[in-house]
Scaffold this motif. Structure first.
Motif, mmCIF file in Angstrom:
data_model
loop_
_atom_site.group_PDB
_atom_site.id
_atom_site.type_symbol
_atom_site.label_atom_id
_atom_site.label_comp_id
_atom_site.label_asym_id
_atom_site.label_seq_id
_atom_site.Cartn_x
_atom_site.Cartn_y
_atom_site.Cartn_z
ATOM 1 N N VAL A 303 57.743 38.820 41.929
ATOM 2 C CA VAL A 303 58.253 38.952 40.556
ATOM 3 C C VAL A 303 58.725 37.593 40.019
ATOM 4 C CG1 VAL A 303 58.842 41.382 40.788
ATOM 5 C CG2 VAL A 303 60.559 39.665 41.336
ATOM 6 N N GLU A 304 59.240 36.726 40.878
ATOM 7 C CA GLU A 304 59.629 35.386 40.428
ATOM 8 C C GLU A 304 58.404 34.574 40.018
ATOM 9 O OE1 GLU A 304 61.954 33.648 43.537
ATOM 10 O OE2 GLU A 304 63.803 34.717 42.959
ATOM 11 N N LYS A 305 57.328 34.691 40.769
ATOM 12 C CA LYS A 305 56.094 33.972 40.423
ATOM 13 C C LYS A 305 55.473 34.523 39.142
ATOM 14 C CE LYS A 305 54.489 31.919 44.775
ATOM 15 N NZ LYS A 305 55.779 31.826 45.430
ATOM 16 N N MET A 306 55.593 35.827 38.907
ATOM 17 C CA MET A 306 55.137 36.393 37.632
ATOM 18 C C MET A 306 55.984 35.856 36.479
ATOM 19 S SD MET A 306 54.351 40.412 38.305
ATOM 20 C CE MET A 306 53.424 40.978 39.727
ATOM 21 N N SER A 307 57.283 35.774 36.713
ATOM 22 C CA SER A 307 58.197 35.326 35.668
ATOM 23 C C SER A 307 57.951 33.881 35.271
ATOM 24 C CB SER A 307 59.644 35.503 36.144
ATOM 25 O OG SER A 307 60.559 35.015 35.200
ATOM 26 N N THR A 308 57.608 33.030 36.253
ATOM 27 C CA THR A 308 57.397 31.604 35.979
ATOM 28 C C THR A 308 55.959 31.272 35.579
ATOM 29 O OG1 THR A 308 57.014 31.199 38.345
ATOM 30 C CG2 THR A 308 59.255 30.897 37.512
ATOM 31 N N GLY A 309 55.065 32.277 35.601
ATOM 32 C CA GLY A 309 53.693 32.041 35.167
ATOM 33 C C GLY A 309 52.752 31.603 36.263
ATOM 34 N N VAL A 310 53.220 31.536 37.506
ATOM 35 C CA VAL A 310 52.318 31.213 38.617
ATOM 36 C C VAL A 310 51.295 32.329 38.781
ATOM 37 C CG1 VAL A 310 52.167 30.852 41.114
ATOM 38 C CG2 VAL A 310 53.998 29.772 39.806
ATOM 39 N N LEU A 311 51.769 33.565 38.727
ATOM 40 C CA LEU A 311 50.892 34.731 38.741
ATOM 41 C C LEU A 311 50.831 35.293 37.324
ATOM 42 C CD1 LEU A 311 52.055 36.535 42.025
ATOM 43 C CD2 LEU A 311 50.079 35.032 41.712
ATOM 44 N N ARG A 312 49.627 35.349 36.783
ATOM 45 C CA ARG A 312 49.435 35.848 35.424
ATOM 46 C C ARG A 312 48.476 37.040 35.474
ATOM 47 N NH1 ARG A 312 48.450 30.795 35.807
ATOM 48 N NH2 ARG A 312 46.234 31.022 35.331
ATOM 49 N N PRO A 313 49.004 38.230 35.667
ATOM 50 C CA PRO A 313 48.136 39.412 35.794
ATOM 51 C C PRO A 313 47.429 39.727 34.491
ATOM 52 C CG PRO A 313 50.441 40.068 35.674
ATOM 53 C CD PRO A 313 50.434 38.575 35.783
ATOM 54 N N GLN A 314 46.294 40.399 34.639
ATOM 55 C CA GLN A 314 45.600 40.853 33.441
ATOM 56 C C GLN A 314 46.470 41.897 32.745
ATOM 57 O OE1 GLN A 314 42.014 42.036 35.667
ATOM 58 N NE2 GLN A 314 40.843 40.730 34.288
ATOM 59 N N PRO A 315 46.695 41.756 31.451
ATOM 60 C CA PRO A 315 47.580 42.701 30.747
ATOM 61 C C PRO A 315 46.994 44.110 30.730
ATOM 62 C CG PRO A 315 46.445 41.258 29.183
ATOM 63 C CD PRO A 315 46.141 40.730 30.547
ATOM 64 N N GLU A 316 47.839 45.064 31.018
ATOM 65 C CA GLU A 316 47.445 46.477 30.961
ATOM 66 C C GLU A 316 48.025 47.099 29.694
ATOM 67 O OE1 GLU A 316 45.542 48.241 32.915
ATOM 68 O OE2 GLU A 316 45.239 46.829 34.564
ATOM 69 N N GLU A 317 47.188 47.794 28.944
ATOM 70 C CA GLU A 317 47.667 48.482 27.750
ATOM 71 C C GLU A 317 48.412 49.741 28.171
ATOM 72 O OE1 GLU A 317 45.989 50.462 23.612
ATOM 73 O OE2 GLU A 317 44.642 49.323 24.913
ATOM 74 N N ALA A 318 49.679 49.826 27.819
ATOM 75 C CA ALA A 318 50.497 50.965 28.232
ATOM 76 C C ALA A 318 50.091 52.222 27.473
ATOM 77 C CB ALA A 318 51.969 50.658 27.991
ATOM 78 N N VAL A 319 50.059 53.343 28.183
ATOM 79 C CA VAL A 319 49.761 54.624 27.550
ATOM 80 C C VAL A 319 51.049 55.433 27.472
ATOM 81 C CG1 VAL A 319 47.397 54.631 28.394
ATOM 82 C CG2 VAL A 319 49.172 55.725 29.755
ATOM 83 N N PRO A 320 51.197 56.291 26.487
ATOM 84 C CA PRO A 320 52.421 57.110 26.372
ATOM 85 C C PRO A 320 52.451 58.188 27.445
ATOM 86 C CG PRO A 320 50.862 57.688 24.644
ATOM 87 C CD PRO A 320 50.289 56.493 25.343
ATOM 88 N N LEU A 321 53.626 58.747 27.668
ATOM 89 C CA LEU A 321 53.832 59.725 28.725
ATOM 90 C C LEU A 321 52.965 60.967 28.549
ATOM 91 C CD1 LEU A 321 55.395 60.482 31.266
ATOM 92 C CD2 LEU A 321 57.219 61.380 29.806
ATOM 93 N N TYR A 322 52.727 61.379 27.308
ATOM 94 C CA TYR A 322 51.964 62.616 27.106
ATOM 95 C C TYR A 322 50.487 62.463 27.481
ATOM 96 C CZ TYR A 322 50.581 60.484 22.615
ATOM 97 O OH TYR A 322 50.098 59.635 21.644
ATOM 98 N N GLU A 323 50.023 61.225 27.680
ATOM 99 C CA GLU A 323 48.638 61.001 28.105
ATOM 100 C C GLU A 323 48.528 60.756 29.606
ATOM 101 O OE1 GLU A 323 46.755 57.896 25.925
ATOM 102 O OE2 GLU A 323 47.134 58.784 23.959
ATOM 103 N N ALA A 324 49.641 60.872 30.329
ATOM 104 C CA ALA A 324 49.664 60.498 31.742
ATOM 105 C C ALA A 324 48.722 61.348 32.598
ATOM 106 C CB ALA A 324 51.095 60.597 32.280
#
Length: 343
Positions: A303-324
């Motif tokens: 999580v520290e590496k994600m925060s500092t930009g070392v790890l840059r995951p592909q963005p996931e589009e969040a879905v609402p709970l009713y589509e879970a």
């Protein structure tokens, strides 16, 4: 309060919404968390059965990010209003898609403020897998050479970024023309992107040419083709003999293939190279408490590496709970690799 569960005792897994009630009194080492986002990954029902977890209803959604509301009497790591992230253990009775969950403090780490709940919930599992493959199994070090198969996947991308950060020379494969362009534009850059969507014939020759005939120190796959004959599902996967062939002397092959079979000639070739094969199963961290402190250190570092930009995951589009429910069905059928639900 409702949560998402899998009814596994039928021919095809069925996902249902069930009521869940939390106890009034919180356990000594438990933390009550208000979930903000939950990552959805395919359920490995065979693994659950193998480790003796047999239930009619299996909780769905284990990668969670949220805010601490209440802590047990002996909790020492957290206090109310802390932002946390973690992975629920295999035997957790809670679904991560509940508004509130109770989780042992030893499965959570602090979430950096600048990191969004959706981002970390969607990438934590892949980050843990990459860290386990490269650090725990392959003993990655600066100057090593690495071949990441299917670098365009979320797991492959994490492996590439983590390896580049540690000074490793990275080669990778692309499954589509769009992935090829994306991987060539990565920064820090990979040494070579090898297209396999037009056939696997170039993989061995390109890797050996790029390494001066020595092969690579580490190979990380995302699946293996066991037969020479290709099917639609395996045509983009490398054959097991090609993977062994690109390994250098003393190399490490980390595989995600749960039922890999090696023939005597394959074993002989591994023996001649004094190479090793390791099976990647990131679930061992939560299935056993033998290395709990090390596991928490890994989560914190991710999580520290994600925060500092070392790890840059592909963005996931969040879905609402009713589509879970519908979304989880597509994930379980592997029509979609990953999903994140925002609560």
């Amino acid at each position: 309060m409702k949560g998402l569960y899998c009814r596994a005792g039928v021919a095809e897994p069925k996902f249902v919404i069930q009521e869940m009630v939390l106890p009034d009194v919180l356990g000594c080492h438990l933390v009550r968390v208000q979930v903000k986002a939950c990552g959805l990954s395919p359920l490995d029902l065979k693994l659950l059965n193998d480790v003796g977890i047999q239930r009619d209803l299996i909780p769905v959604g284990r990668e969670v990010s949220g805010v601490v509301l209440q802590v047990g009497a002996k909790v020492s790591f957290f206090q109310p209003q802390d932002e946390v992230v973690g992975i629920l253990p295999l035997d957790s009775p809670c679904s991560g898609l509940c508004e509130l969950i109770d989780i042992d403090e030893h499965y959570l780490v602090q979430k950096p403020e600048k990191l969004s709940p959706v981002c970390v919930a969607g990438a934590l599992r892949d980050g843990l897998s990459a860290y386990t493959a490269l650090h725990t199994h392959a003993r990655m070090a600066a100057g090593h050479t690495l071949l990441v198969l299917d670098g365009g996947s979320s797991f492959g991308l994490m492996c590439i970024q983590l390896a580049c950060y540690h000074g490793v020379k990275v080669f990778t494969t692309s499954h589509t023309a769009e992935e090829h362009t994306f991987l060539e534009q990565l920064r820090p850059s990979v040494a070579k992107v090898i297209p396999v969507y037009n056939g696997q014939s170039e993989l061995l020759s390109v890797v050996m040419e790029e390494t001066g005939g020595l092969g690579v120190d580490i190979v990380i796959d995302s699946g293996v083709r066991l037969q020479e004959k290709e099917s639609d599902e395996t045509k983009l996967l490398p054959h097991k003999h090609d993977i062994i062939s690109v390994l250098g002397v003393g190399g490490h092959w980390v595989t995600s293939h749960t039922e890999l079979q090696l023939d005597p000639p394959d074993c002989r070739l591994l023996h001649l190279k004094s190479a090793s094969l390791t099976f990647l199963n990131h679930e061992v961290w939560t299935a056993s408490s033998a290395q709990q402190g090390r596991y928490l250190h890994i989560l914190k570092d991710i999580v520290e590496k994600m925060s500092t930009g070392v790890l840059r995951p592909q963005p996931e589009e969040a879905v609402p709970l009713y589509e879970a429910t519908v979304t989880m069905e597509t994930v379980q059928r592997h029509q979609k690799k990953k999903a994140v639900v925002q609560l």
